[in-house]
Design a protein around this motif. Sequence first.
Motif, PDB file in Angstrom:
ATOM      1  N   ARG A 130       0.825  -1.209   0.000  1.00 20.66           N
ATOM      2  CA  ARG A 130       0.000   0.000   0.000  1.00 20.66           C
ATOM      3  C   ARG A 130       0.858   1.259   0.000  1.00 20.66           C
ATOM      4  N   VAL A 131       2.061   1.167   0.567  1.00 20.47           N
ATOM      5  CA  VAL A 131       2.969   2.314   0.573  1.00 20.47           C
ATOM      6  C   VAL A 131       3.351   2.659  -0.865  1.00 20.47           C
ATOM      7  N   PHE A 132       3.683   1.637  -1.653  1.00 21.31           N
ATOM      8  CA  PHE A 132       4.027   1.883  -3.056  1.00 21.31           C
ATOM      9  C   PHE A 132       2.827   2.414  -3.827  1.00 21.31           C
ATOM     10  N   LEU A 133       1.658   1.849  -3.590  1.00 21.54           N
ATOM     11  CA  LEU A 133       0.469   2.299  -4.312  1.00 21.54           C
ATOM     12  C   LEU A 133       0.126   3.745  -3.963  1.00 21.54           C
ATOM     13  N   LEU A 134       0.287   4.128  -2.699  1.00 16.05           N
ATOM     14  CA  LEU A 134       0.059   5.512  -2.305  1.00 16.05           C
ATOM     15  C   LEU A 134       1.088   6.427  -2.969  1.00 16.05           C
ATOM     16  N   ALA A 135       2.343   6.003  -2.974  1.00 12.09           N
ATOM     17  CA  ALA A 135       3.398   6.800  -3.614  1.00 12.09           C
ATOM     18  C   ALA A 135       3.127   6.931  -5.114  1.00 12.09           C
ATOM     19  N   LEU A 136       2.731   5.834  -5.751  1.00 12.18           N
ATOM     20  CA  LEU A 136       2.419   5.869  -7.185  1.00 12.18           C
ATOM     21  C   LEU A 136       1.253   6.810  -7.445  1.00 12.18           C
ATOM     22  N   LYS A 137       0.238   6.757  -6.599  1.00 14.45           N
ATOM     23  CA  LYS A 137      -0.907   7.659  -6.735  1.00 14.45           C
ATOM     24  C   LYS A 137      -0.448   9.113  -6.620  1.00 14.45           C
ATOM     25  N   ASN A 138       0.406   9.398  -5.638  1.00 11.53           N
ATOM     26  CA  ASN A 138       0.901  10.765  -5.466  1.00 11.53           C
ATOM     27  C   ASN A 138       1.679  11.237  -6.693  1.00 11.53           C
ATOM     28  N   VAL A 139       2.534  10.389  -7.210  1.00 13.06           N
ATOM     29  CA  VAL A 139       3.338  10.770  -8.379  1.00 13.06           C
ATOM     30  C   VAL A 139       2.430  10.959  -9.599  1.00 13.06           C
ATOM     31  N   LEU A 140       1.450  10.088  -9.770  1.00  9.80           N
ATOM     32  CA  LEU A 140       0.522  10.231 -10.893  1.00  9.80           C
ATOM     33  C   LEU A 140      -0.285  11.529 -10.773  1.00  9.80           C
ATOM     34  N   GLU A 141      -0.732  11.861  -9.553  1.00  6.42           N
ATOM     35  CA  GLU A 141      -1.476  13.107  -9.355  1.00  6.42           C
ATOM     36  C   GLU A 141      -0.590  14.317  -9.620  1.00  6.42           C
ATOM     37  N   ALA A 142       0.678  14.232  -9.232  1.00  8.26           N
ATOM     38  CA  ALA A 142       1.605  15.332  -9.497  1.00  8.26           C
ATOM     39  C   ALA A 142       1.842  15.469 -11.000  1.00  8.26           C
ATOM     40  N   TYR A 143       1.889  14.334 -11.695  1.00  9.38           N
ATOM     41  CA  TYR A 143       2.112  14.320 -13.143  1.00  9.38           C
ATOM     42  C   TYR A 143       0.919  14.923 -13.870  1.00  9.38           C
ATOM     43  N   ASN A 144      -0.275  14.526 -13.463  1.00 10.51           N
ATOM     44  CA  ASN A 144      -1.496  14.987 -14.121  1.00 10.51           C
ATOM     45  C   ASN A 144      -2.646  14.787 -13.145  1.00 10.51           C
ATOM     46  N   ASP A 145      -3.253  15.871 -12.675  1.00 11.49           N
ATOM     47  CA  ASP A 145      -4.321  15.731 -11.686  1.00 11.49           C
ATOM     48  C   ASP A 145      -5.626  15.212 -12.286  1.00 11.49           C
ATOM     49  N   ASN A 146      -5.668  15.008 -13.591  1.00  9.44           N
ATOM     50  CA  ASN A 146      -6.831  14.427 -14.254  1.00  9.44           C
ATOM     51  C   ASN A 146      -6.598  12.923 -14.396  1.00  9.44           C
ATOM     52  N   MET A 147      -7.113  12.168 -13.440  1.00 14.83           N
ATOM     53  CA  MET A 147      -6.866  10.725 -13.430  1.00 14.83           C
ATOM     54  C   MET A 147      -7.540  10.014 -14.607  1.00 14.83           C
ATOM     55  N   SER A 148      -8.587  10.584 -15.146  1.00 14.45           N
ATOM     56  CA  SER A 148      -9.200   9.992 -16.340  1.00 14.45           C
ATOM     57  C   SER A 148      -8.222  10.019 -17.511  1.00 14.45           C
ATOM     58  N   ALA A 149      -7.494  11.121 -17.642  1.00 18.81           N
ATOM     59  CA  ALA A 149      -6.492  11.234 -18.709  1.00 18.81           C
ATOM     60  C   ALA A 149      -5.351  10.256 -18.473  1.00 18.81           C
ATOM     61  N   VAL A 150      -4.952  10.095 -17.218  1.00 21.87           N
ATOM     62  CA  VAL A 150      -3.895   9.125 -16.878  1.00 21.87           C
ATOM     63  C   VAL A 150      -4.361   7.723 -17.248  1.00 21.87           C
ATOM     64  N   ALA A 151      -5.594   7.394 -16.905  1.00 24.32           N
ATOM     65  CA  ALA A 151      -6.140   6.070 -17.211  1.00 24.32           C
ATOM     66  C   ALA A 151      -6.150   5.827 -18.726  1.00 24.32           C
ATOM     67  N   ARG A 152      -6.595   6.824 -19.493  1.00 26.36           N
ATOM     68  CA  ARG A 152      -6.607   6.683 -20.960  1.00 26.36           C
ATOM     69  C   ARG A 152      -5.197   6.458 -21.490  1.00 26.36           C
ATOM     70  N   GLU A 153      -4.247   7.246 -21.004  1.00 26.65           N
ATOM     71  CA  GLU A 153      -2.873   7.137 -21.477  1.00 26.65           C
ATOM     72  C   GLU A 153      -2.263   5.778 -21.120  1.00 26.65           C
ATOM     73  N   ALA A 154      -2.668   5.226 -19.977  1.00 34.13           N
ATOM     74  CA  ALA A 154      -2.160   3.919 -19.547  1.00 34.13           C
ATOM     75  C   ALA A 154      -2.971   2.761 -20.141  1.00 34.13           C
ATOM     76  N   LYS A 155      -3.999   3.114 -20.915  1.00 35.28           N
ATOM     77  CA  LYS A 155      -4.891   2.115 -21.528  1.00 35.28           C
ATOM     78  C   LYS A 155      -5.592   1.266 -20.465  1.00 35.28           C
ATOM     79  N   LEU A 156      -6.060   1.954 -19.414  1.00 29.21           N
ATOM     80  CA  LEU A 156      -6.824   1.328 -18.333  1.00 29.21           C
ATOM     81  C   LEU A 156      -8.156   2.061 -18.217  1.00 29.21           C
ATOM     82  N   SER A 157      -9.155   1.386 -17.677  1.00 32.13           N
ATOM     83  CA  SER A 157     -10.401   2.099 -17.404  1.00 32.13           C
ATOM     84  C   SER A 157     -10.194   2.947 -16.152  1.00 32.13           C
TER      85      SER A 157
END
Length: 145
Positions: free
Chosen positions: A77-104
């Motif tokens: 969970r520590v890694f998942l929280l860190a990954l979430k933080n880095v993804l939010e810092a990269y792009n606060d639009n998680m829908s766009a992150v999901a599209r770019e990662a080819k995930l729903s």
Amino acid sequence: MFYDGALMGQKIMKLKSFDRYLATRLSKAKINAIEKRAKSEVRTHRDYREYLLRRLQDEPEFARMYLNEALADDDQRVFLLALKNVLEAYNDNMSAVAREAKLSRRNLYGILSERGNPKLTSVRSLLHVLGLKLAVQSNVPSKHK
């Protein structure tokens, strides 16, 4: 948010400890700059989160080391929280992150939730969005000098 307050508080304390750990690996001038910035910017947990996200966004090397340290923790969970933080810092639009990662979007939030149990392919896709990749390293010291 999908993290309860107690878990988030524990993780924030762990992240603050990580900041202190990183400081031991940096030059004295860099340490002083970090401490000065931290004193002026970090007053509450909310302020710390904003400070952390800004730092993750502005310093890609810090984001990489942050993820590596989180990955070394026994609690995924520590890694998942860190990954979430880095993804939010990269792009606060998680829908766009999901599209770019080819995930729903739903799958992305499930992966990053407290109970998330992502597939390796999903983690690789998310790291790819960040311009990062997984690597395997030996944890045995080299016998060669």
